[in-house]
Design an enzyme around this catalytic site. Structure first.
Site, mmCIF file in Angstrom:
data_model
loop_
_atom_site.group_PDB
_atom_site.id
_atom_site.type_symbol
_atom_site.label_atom_id
_atom_site.label_comp_id
_atom_site.label_asym_id
_atom_site.label_seq_id
_atom_site.Cartn_x
_atom_site.Cartn_y
_atom_site.Cartn_z
ATOM 1 C CB SER A 168 1.332 -13.767 3.395
ATOM 2 O OG SER A 168 1.892 -13.432 2.128
ATOM 3 C CE1 TYR A 185 3.631 -9.679 5.943
ATOM 4 C CE2 TYR A 185 4.171 -10.780 3.879
ATOM 5 C CZ TYR A 185 3.240 -10.232 4.735
ATOM 6 O OH TYR A 185 1.908 -10.259 4.402
HETATM 7 N N1 LIG Z 1 -2.683 -6.784 1.187
HETATM 8 C C1 LIG Z 1 -2.003 -7.837 0.798
HETATM 9 O O1 LIG Z 1 -1.608 -7.949 -0.358
HETATM 10 C C2 LIG Z 1 -1.722 -8.956 1.781
HETATM 11 C C3 LIG Z 1 -1.277 -10.171 1.265
HETATM 12 C C4 LIG Z 1 -1.014 -11.221 2.146
HETATM 13 C C5 LIG Z 1 -1.224 -11.049 3.500
HETATM 14 N N2 LIG Z 1 -1.648 -9.837 3.972
HETATM 15 C C6 LIG Z 1 -1.849 -9.725 5.426
HETATM 16 O O2 LIG Z 1 -3.127 -9.186 5.673
HETATM 17 C C7 LIG Z 1 -3.138 -8.560 6.944
HETATM 18 C C8 LIG Z 1 -3.778 -7.202 6.804
HETATM 19 O O3 LIG Z 1 -2.989 -6.427 5.915
HETATM 20 P P1 LIG Z 1 -3.616 -5.346 4.910
HETATM 21 O O4 LIG Z 1 -3.035 -5.584 3.577
HETATM 22 O O5 LIG Z 1 -5.081 -5.283 5.077
HETATM 23 O O6 LIG Z 1 -2.892 -4.028 5.463
HETATM 24 P P2 LIG Z 1 -3.445 -2.609 5.893
HETATM 25 O O7 LIG Z 1 -4.510 -2.131 4.992
HETATM 26 O O8 LIG Z 1 -2.217 -1.783 6.051
HETATM 27 O O9 LIG Z 1 -4.132 -2.890 7.319
HETATM 28 C C9 LIG Z 1 -3.395 -3.258 8.432
HETATM 29 C C10 LIG Z 1 -4.315 -3.228 9.631
HETATM 30 O O10 LIG Z 1 -3.592 -3.689 10.772
HETATM 31 C C11 LIG Z 1 -3.637 -2.693 11.780
HETATM 32 N N3 LIG Z 1 -2.419 -2.799 12.570
HETATM 33 C C12 LIG Z 1 -1.139 -2.612 12.190
HETATM 34 N N4 LIG Z 1 -0.316 -2.802 13.220
HETATM 35 C C13 LIG Z 1 -1.089 -3.132 14.288
HETATM 36 C C14 LIG Z 1 -0.836 -3.445 15.642
HETATM 37 N N5 LIG Z 1 0.407 -3.439 16.148
HETATM 38 N N6 LIG Z 1 -1.892 -3.754 16.443
HETATM 39 C C15 LIG Z 1 -3.154 -3.735 15.963
HETATM 40 N N7 LIG Z 1 -3.449 -3.456 14.701
HETATM 41 C C16 LIG Z 1 -2.434 -3.145 13.875
HETATM 42 C C17 LIG Z 1 -3.815 -1.371 11.028
HETATM 43 O O11 LIG Z 1 -4.394 -0.325 11.786
HETATM 44 P P3 LIG Z 1 -3.557 0.690 12.719
HETATM 45 O O12 LIG Z 1 -2.533 1.350 11.862
HETATM 46 O O13 LIG Z 1 -4.606 1.634 13.268
HETATM 47 O O14 LIG Z 1 -2.964 -0.127 13.806
HETATM 48 C C18 LIG Z 1 -4.798 -1.834 9.955
HETATM 49 O O15 LIG Z 1 -6.098 -1.926 10.490
HETATM 50 C C19 LIG Z 1 -1.687 -8.548 7.426
HETATM 51 O O16 LIG Z 1 -1.475 -9.599 8.330
HETATM 52 C C20 LIG Z 1 -0.905 -8.786 6.142
HETATM 53 O O17 LIG Z 1 0.351 -9.347 6.374
HETATM 54 C C21 LIG Z 1 -1.916 -8.786 3.147
#
Ligand SMILES: NC(=O)c1ccc[n+]([C@@H]2O[C@H](COP(=O)([O-])OP(=O)(O)OC[C@H]3O[C@@H](n4cnc5c(N)ncnc54)[C@H](OP(=O)(O)O)[C@@H]3O)[C@@H](O)[C@H]2O)c1
Length: 284
Positions: A168, A185
């Site tokens: 991130s 984080y």
């Molecule tokens: N969206 C943003 O703005 C943003 C920005 C920078 C970085 N990121 C990074 O992008 C990645 C994905 O985030 P997202 O924004 O796409 O969030 P999201 O839509 O909430 O998706 C998170 C995913 O991770 C899974 N997950 C959560 N805990 C888990 C665990 N213990 N084991 C296996 N799977 C798990 C969730 O499914 P389940 O609940 O079924 O486990 C879901 O598939 C993360 O690493 C986040 O830090 C996101």
């Protein structure tokens, strides 16, 4: 001179430069958000198998149903649901075992599952800090370590396997502060970026290339709470140097590049996907 210019312009099969024809992919946190955007990109670039893993089986199955309905994936290509909790080492071992039932190798591992926590400095809980570090750093390391034998099986210098880690821009700049500060984080994502650099050097000789991506804000379940606190999607988009937030194809484009022949000299890099947000912080 003409021969030299000809040699320099004749790229080796440009049409296949971004192709992932027949590649086998594993995506943690693949059931929604960035992981699902990436899965769609991998399949549409020609991958033959994409394993979707997250904790909830129903969410993985739903994601796979949507992916398997994509009209322009390779004939016979499949998204396969393999639920597992990436934070639990036994689950990651089980995941590797399950994946091995239907493939003898993995070409691309997208270590994307992550968690966040917002709480002010004085009361920032030990348990939350630990949970975030565990999933965003330790589980990323364990997942890569346990998949390394499968990643190595088909990898060569000419066609190396790939690991892509979702970090991130909070790991490059300062994360959210104040009432909803994300200390754990931000530190975890900085660690994920640096872990990836270390693994790039360690695993490069095994023909496994490791890179990270550093997204800015992409609307997703995880991001929505923090986005609301910062004034909502529209306001945040207007404040970004390029006037918008992240879109699914921004993720798909970056991961397909990193996983394809086009990205095969990229190792230990971190690609920011934020429209310039990182550099606009602290503007006067
Ligand atoms: N969206 C943003 O703005 C943003 C920005 C920078 C970085 N990121 C990074 O992008 C990645 C994905 O985030 P997202 O924004 O796409 O969030 P999201 O839509 O909430 O998706 C998170 C995913 O991770 C899974 N997950 C959560 N805990 C888990 C665990 N213990 N084991 C296996 N799977 C798990 C969730 O499914 P389940 O609940 O079924 O486990 C879901 O598939 C993360 O690493 C986040 O830090 C996101």
């Amino acid at each position: 001179m003409a021969a030299e210019a000809k040699a320099q312009t004749e790229l080796n099969d440009f049409k296949s430069l971004f192709s992932l024809e027949g590649k086998v992919v594993v995506i943690t946190g693949g059931s929604r958000g960035l992981g699902l955007h990436a899965a769609s990109g991998f399949l549409q670039a020609g991958a033959s198998k994409v394993y979707i893993t997250s904790r909830k089986a129903a969410a993985c199955e739903q994601a796979c149903a949507a992916l398997n309905a994509l009209p322009n994936k390779r004939p016979g290509a499949q998204a396969i649901s393999v639920p597992a909790d990436s934070a639990k080492i036994a689950d990651v071992e089980g995941l590797v075992k399950k994946v091995k039932e239907t493939t003898d190798h993995v070409d691309i591992l997208f270590a994307n599952a992550g968690a966040t926590w917002g709480e002010k400095f004085d009361t920032h809980p030990d348990s939350a800090f630990a949970k975030v570090m565990d999933l965003n750093v330790k589980s990323v390391f364990n997942t890569i370590r346990l998949f390394a034998p499968l990643l190595q099986n088909n990898a060569t210098m000419e066609d190396p396997s790939r690991v892509i880690v979702t970090a991130s821009i909070a790991g490059l700049g300062v994360g959210s502060l104040g009432e909803n500060a994300t200390f754990g984080y931000s530190a975890s994502k900085a660690a994920a970026i640096h872990l990836t650099r270390n693994l790039a050097v360690e695993l490069g000789p095994r023909h496994i290339l490791c890179n990270s991506i550093a997204p800015g804000f992409f609307p997703s379940k995880m991001a929505s709470g923090l986005m609301d606190l910062q004034g909502g999607a529209e306001k945040m988009a207007q404040g970004n140097p390029n006037g918008r937030l992240g879109r699914p194809e921004d993720i798909a484009g970056a991961v397909v590049y990193l996983a394809s022949r086009a990205g095969s000299h990229c190792n230990g890099a971190c690609i920011t996907l934020d429209g310039g947000a990182l550099w606009s912080r602290g503007r006067l």
